[in-house]
Design a protein around this motif. Structure first.
Motif, PDB file in Angstrom:
ATOM      1  N   ARG A 224      -6.689  -9.604  11.566  1.00 52.27           N
ATOM      2  CA  ARG A 224      -6.505  -9.513  10.114  1.00 52.27           C
ATOM      3  C   ARG A 224      -5.160 -10.107   9.677  1.00 52.27           C
ATOM      4  O   ARG A 224      -5.077 -10.782   8.651  1.00 52.27           O
ATOM      5  CB  ARG A 224      -6.605  -8.058   9.641  1.00 52.27           C
ATOM      6  CG  ARG A 224      -5.561  -7.120  10.246  1.00 52.27           C
ATOM      7  CD  ARG A 224      -5.586  -5.760   9.577  1.00 52.27           C
ATOM      8  NE  ARG A 224      -4.612  -4.855  10.178  1.00 52.27           N
ATOM      9  CZ  ARG A 224      -4.141  -3.786   9.558  1.00 52.27           C
ATOM     10  NH1 ARG A 224      -4.545  -3.492   8.330  1.00 52.27           N
ATOM     11  NH2 ARG A 224      -3.277  -2.992  10.161  1.00 52.27           N
ATOM     12  N   ASP A 225      -4.095  -9.894  10.464  1.00 50.40           N
ATOM     13  CA  ASP A 225      -2.778 -10.412  10.090  1.00 50.40           C
ATOM     14  C   ASP A 225      -2.632 -11.888  10.420  1.00 50.40           C
ATOM     15  O   ASP A 225      -2.046 -12.655   9.648  1.00 50.40           O
ATOM     16  CB  ASP A 225      -1.670  -9.596  10.765  1.00 50.40           C
ATOM     17  CG  ASP A 225      -1.551  -8.195  10.189  1.00 50.40           C
ATOM     18  OD1 ASP A 225      -2.006  -7.975   9.046  1.00 50.40           O
ATOM     19  OD2 ASP A 225      -1.005  -7.313  10.886  1.00 50.40           O
ATOM     20  N   ALA A 226      -3.167 -12.311  11.553  1.00 49.07           N
ATOM     21  CA  ALA A 226      -3.116 -13.731  11.908  1.00 49.07           C
ATOM     22  C   ALA A 226      -3.829 -14.574  10.859  1.00 49.07           C
ATOM     23  O   ALA A 226      -3.341 -15.640  10.451  1.00 49.07           O
ATOM     24  CB  ALA A 226      -3.745 -13.951  13.286  1.00 49.07           C
TER      25      ALA A 226
ATOM     26  N   GLU B  95     -10.289  -6.281   6.853  1.00 48.28           N
ATOM     27  CA  GLU B  95      -9.930  -7.674   6.608  1.00 48.28           C
ATOM     28  C   GLU B  95      -8.591  -7.822   5.898  1.00 48.28           C
ATOM     29  O   GLU B  95      -8.005  -8.903   5.902  1.00 48.28           O
ATOM     30  CB  GLU B  95     -11.020  -8.351   5.768  1.00 48.28           C
ATOM     31  CG  GLU B  95     -12.377  -8.422   6.463  1.00 48.28           C
ATOM     32  CD  GLU B  95     -13.415  -9.124   5.612  1.00 48.28           C
ATOM     33  OE1 GLU B  95     -13.075  -9.525   4.474  1.00 48.28           O
ATOM     34  OE2 GLU B  95     -14.557  -9.261   6.071  1.00 48.28           O
ATOM     35  N   HIS B  96      -8.113  -6.762   5.263  1.00 41.06           N
ATOM     36  CA  HIS B  96      -6.871  -6.866   4.503  1.00 41.06           C
ATOM     37  C   HIS B  96      -5.673  -6.845   5.449  1.00 41.06           C
ATOM     38  O   HIS B  96      -5.662  -6.107   6.438  1.00 41.06           O
ATOM     39  CB  HIS B  96      -6.763  -5.732   3.491  1.00 41.06           C
ATOM     40  CG  HIS B  96      -7.844  -5.746   2.458  1.00 41.06           C
ATOM     41  ND1 HIS B  96      -7.939  -6.736   1.494  1.00 41.06           N
ATOM     42  CD2 HIS B  96      -8.892  -4.907   2.240  1.00 41.06           C
ATOM     43  CE1 HIS B  96      -8.991  -6.501   0.731  1.00 41.06           C
ATOM     44  NE2 HIS B  96      -9.587  -5.403   1.161  1.00 41.06           N
ATOM     45  N   PRO B  97      -4.637  -7.614   5.154  1.00 39.62           N
ATOM     46  CA  PRO B  97      -3.471  -7.637   6.041  1.00 39.62           C
ATOM     47  C   PRO B  97      -2.698  -6.330   5.998  1.00 39.62           C
ATOM     48  O   PRO B  97      -2.769  -5.582   5.010  1.00 39.62           O
ATOM     49  CB  PRO B  97      -2.634  -8.794   5.466  1.00 39.62           C
ATOM     50  CG  PRO B  97      -3.001  -8.827   4.013  1.00 39.62           C
ATOM     51  CD  PRO B  97      -4.481  -8.498   3.989  1.00 39.62           C
ATOM     52  N   SER B  98      -1.964  -6.061   7.047  1.00 44.40           N
ATOM     53  CA  SER B  98      -1.073  -4.907   7.065  1.00 44.40           C
ATOM     54  C   SER B  98       0.101  -5.170   6.130  1.00 44.40           C
ATOM     55  O   SER B  98       0.465  -6.325   5.867  1.00 44.40           O
ATOM     56  CB  SER B  98      -0.564  -4.644   8.481  1.00 44.40           C
ATOM     57  OG  SER B  98       0.281  -5.701   8.916  1.00 44.40           O
ATOM     58  N   ALA B  99       0.731  -4.099   5.662  1.00 44.26           N
ATOM     59  CA  ALA B  99       1.928  -4.248   4.824  1.00 44.26           C
ATOM     60  C   ALA B  99       3.048  -4.988   5.567  1.00 44.26           C
ATOM     61  O   ALA B  99       3.735  -5.831   4.964  1.00 44.26           O
ATOM     62  CB  ALA B  99       2.399  -2.882   4.336  1.00 44.26           C
ATOM     63  N   PRO B 100       3.263  -4.727   6.874  1.00 45.79           N
ATOM     64  CA  PRO B 100       4.295  -5.494   7.584  1.00 45.79           C
ATOM     65  C   PRO B 100       4.011  -6.996   7.629  1.00 45.79           C
ATOM     66  O   PRO B 100       4.941  -7.805   7.595  1.00 45.79           O
ATOM     67  CB  PRO B 100       4.281  -4.874   8.982  1.00 45.79           C
ATOM     68  CG  PRO B 100       3.829  -3.470   8.761  1.00 45.79           C
ATOM     69  CD  PRO B 100       2.784  -3.584   7.685  1.00 45.79           C
ATOM     70  N   ALA B 101       2.733  -7.381   7.704  1.00 43.68           N
ATOM     71  CA  ALA B 101       2.409  -8.807   7.713  1.00 43.68           C
ATOM     72  C   ALA B 101       2.735  -9.456   6.372  1.00 43.68           C
ATOM     73  O   ALA B 101       3.204 -10.604   6.317  1.00 43.68           O
ATOM     74  CB  ALA B 101       0.938  -9.020   8.053  1.00 43.68           C
ATOM     75  N   VAL B 102       2.502  -8.731   5.288  1.00 46.23           N
ATOM     76  CA  VAL B 102       2.846  -9.251   3.963  1.00 46.23           C
ATOM     77  C   VAL B 102       4.355  -9.444   3.862  1.00 46.23           C
ATOM     78  O   VAL B 102       4.838 -10.469   3.355  1.00 46.23           O
ATOM     79  CB  VAL B 102       2.327  -8.307   2.862  1.00 46.23           C
ATOM     80  CG1 VAL B 102       2.794  -8.774   1.483  1.00 46.23           C
ATOM     81  CG2 VAL B 102       0.802  -8.224   2.909  1.00 46.23           C
ATOM     82  N   HIS B 103       5.115  -8.463   4.363  1.00 51.15           N
ATOM     83  CA  HIS B 103       6.579  -8.604   4.409  1.00 51.15           C
ATOM     84  C   HIS B 103       6.978  -9.797   5.268  1.00 51.15           C
ATOM     85  O   HIS B 103       7.833 -10.603   4.870  1.00 51.15           O
ATOM     86  CB  HIS B 103       7.194  -7.324   4.976  1.00 51.15           C
ATOM     87  CG  HIS B 103       8.607  -7.485   5.432  1.00 51.15           C
ATOM     88  ND1 HIS B 103       9.687  -7.464   4.567  1.00 51.15           N
ATOM     89  CD2 HIS B 103       9.133  -7.688   6.677  1.00 51.15           C
ATOM     90  CE1 HIS B 103      10.807  -7.640   5.252  1.00 51.15           C
ATOM     91  NE2 HIS B 103      10.499  -7.775   6.519  1.00 51.15           N
ATOM     92  N   ALA B 104       6.370  -9.918   6.435  1.00 45.98           N
ATOM     93  CA  ALA B 104       6.718 -11.004   7.351  1.00 45.98           C
ATOM     94  C   ALA B 104       6.477 -12.361   6.705  1.00 45.98           C
ATOM     95  O   ALA B 104       7.287 -13.289   6.851  1.00 45.98           O
ATOM     96  CB  ALA B 104       5.924 -10.879   8.645  1.00 45.98           C
ATOM     97  N   ALA B 105       5.374 -12.501   5.977  1.00 42.79           N
ATOM     98  CA  ALA B 105       5.088 -13.780   5.325  1.00 42.79           C
ATOM     99  C   ALA B 105       6.191 -14.153   4.347  1.00 42.79           C
ATOM    100  O   ALA B 105       6.618 -15.318   4.289  1.00 42.79           O
ATOM    101  CB  ALA B 105       3.736 -13.720   4.614  1.00 42.79           C
ATOM    102  N   ARG B 106       6.665 -13.173   3.579  1.00 46.96           N
ATOM    103  CA  ARG B 106       7.752 -13.453   2.635  1.00 46.96           C
ATOM    104  C   ARG B 106       9.016 -13.901   3.379  1.00 46.96           C
ATOM    105  O   ARG B 106       9.669 -14.878   2.993  1.00 46.96           O
ATOM    106  CB  ARG B 106       8.054 -12.212   1.801  1.00 46.96           C
ATOM    107  CG  ARG B 106       6.981 -11.852   0.789  1.00 46.96           C
ATOM    108  CD  ARG B 106       7.516 -10.864  -0.235  1.00 46.96           C
ATOM    109  NE  ARG B 106       7.906  -9.597   0.366  1.00 46.96           N
ATOM    110  CZ  ARG B 106       7.119  -8.531   0.453  1.00 46.96           C
ATOM    111  NH1 ARG B 106       5.882  -8.579  -0.034  1.00 46.96           N
ATOM    112  NH2 ARG B 106       7.557  -7.412   1.004  1.00 46.96           N
ATOM    113  N   VAL B 107       9.349 -13.184   4.444  1.00 46.49           N
ATOM    114  CA  VAL B 107      10.548 -13.511   5.209  1.00 46.49           C
ATOM    115  C   VAL B 107      10.403 -14.877   5.879  1.00 46.49           C
ATOM    116  O   VAL B 107      11.343 -15.689   5.882  1.00 46.49           O
ATOM    117  CB  VAL B 107      10.823 -12.410   6.258  1.00 46.49           C
ATOM    118  CG1 VAL B 107      11.958 -12.814   7.195  1.00 46.49           C
ATOM    119  CG2 VAL B 107      11.156 -11.093   5.572  1.00 46.49           C
ATOM    120  N   PHE B 108       9.235 -15.141   6.443  1.00 47.11           N
ATOM    121  CA  PHE B 108       9.013 -16.416   7.128  1.00 47.11           C
ATOM    122  C   PHE B 108       9.086 -17.588   6.142  1.00 47.11           C
ATOM    123  O   PHE B 108       9.668 -18.626   6.444  1.00 47.11           O
ATOM    124  CB  PHE B 108       7.673 -16.410   7.856  1.00 47.11           C
ATOM    125  CG  PHE B 108       7.566 -15.406   8.978  1.00 47.11           C
ATOM    126  CD1 PHE B 108       8.687 -14.783   9.504  1.00 47.11           C
ATOM    127  CD2 PHE B 108       6.326 -15.071   9.513  1.00 47.11           C
ATOM    128  CE1 PHE B 108       8.588 -13.850  10.535  1.00 47.11           C
ATOM    129  CE2 PHE B 108       6.212 -14.160  10.556  1.00 47.11           C
ATOM    130  CZ  PHE B 108       7.347 -13.545  11.058  1.00 47.11           C
TER     131      PHE B 108
END
Length: 220
Positions: free
Chosen positions: A58-60, A28-41
């Motif tokens: 999980r990332d969506a 259920e935990h997001p991937s590290a790239p998704a966490v990065h993407a959220a910051r950038v977005f």
């Protein structure tokens, strides 16, 4: 061309069976790239996000919890069924829509209709170099000016590169999963006409898998 289609269909079936046998296989935990993407977005002012290859979500779902409206696509109907069930359970169903889609086909979105696109290890699936270029062209088409594209790929420094069953075009199949391992010049070629913000090397999993996280922006 027939061999590429056969491999792609075999991979679709393999992923369907894998998601059915292992529901929620990535947790259920997001991937590290998704966490990065959220910051950038967030920094770019994005609101509408398209995720390619969303799997069981999980990332969506993380991006939805971050306040984005998410369109999640995957070629596995089974994975997306699990995503929708999790979205309902988390109260995120209003922020997430799903669509079964094979990225070898044109994206079923209008021109300039999303602010950001995220794809974790989707571009390094069993896609030819030509198909990857076409897909990135589609990403460019659906992004609004100034839109951000964050994607990750396994690269030719990965331990599985050159191992298992060889297919053409730097595609190797190991454990039933076919991967197109990226050389750096392919990353550069896919960034032509974009602003290439970052190519970040990282590792994931127990092998570990060796990947690049690429962030690139469409000029305004």
């Amino acid at each position: 061309m027939a061999e590429e289609k056969d491999l792609g269909e075999a991979q679709r079936v393999h992923w369907q069976d894998t998601y059915a046998a292992h529901p929620g296989m990535y947790g259920e935990h997001p991937s590290a790239p998704a966490v990065h993407a959220a910051r950038v977005f967030h920094a770019s002012g994005a609101r509408d996000v398209l995720e390619l290859g969303a799997g069981h979500g999980r990332d969506a779902l993380f991006l939805a919890r971050e306040g984005f409206t998410v369109q999640a696509t995957d070629f596995s109907a089974t994975g997306l069924e699990q995503l929708r069930a999790a979205a309902r359970a988390q109260g995120a169903a209003e922020r997430v829509t799903t669509l079964v889609h094979d990225v070898r086909d044109p994206l079923p979105l209008s021109d300039a209709s999303v602010d950001a696109v995220f794809a974790h290890m989707l571009l390094c699936m069993a896609l030819s170099t030509s198909e990857i270029h076409t897909l990135v062209g589609e990403v460019r088409r659906v992004l609004r000016p100034g839109g951000v594209f964050v994607y990750t790929v396994r690269h030719t420094g990965d331990a599985h590169y050159g191992a298992g069953t060889a297919h053409s075009d730097d595609i190797w199949e190991h454990g039933g999963f076919a991967v197109h391992f990226f050389p750096r010049d392919l990353v550069n070629a896919l960034a032509e006409g974009w602003v290439l913000e970052e190519v970040f090397a990282f590792e994931e999993g127990d092998l570990p898998r060796r990947l690049w996280r690429i962030t690139q922006t469409l000029p305004r």
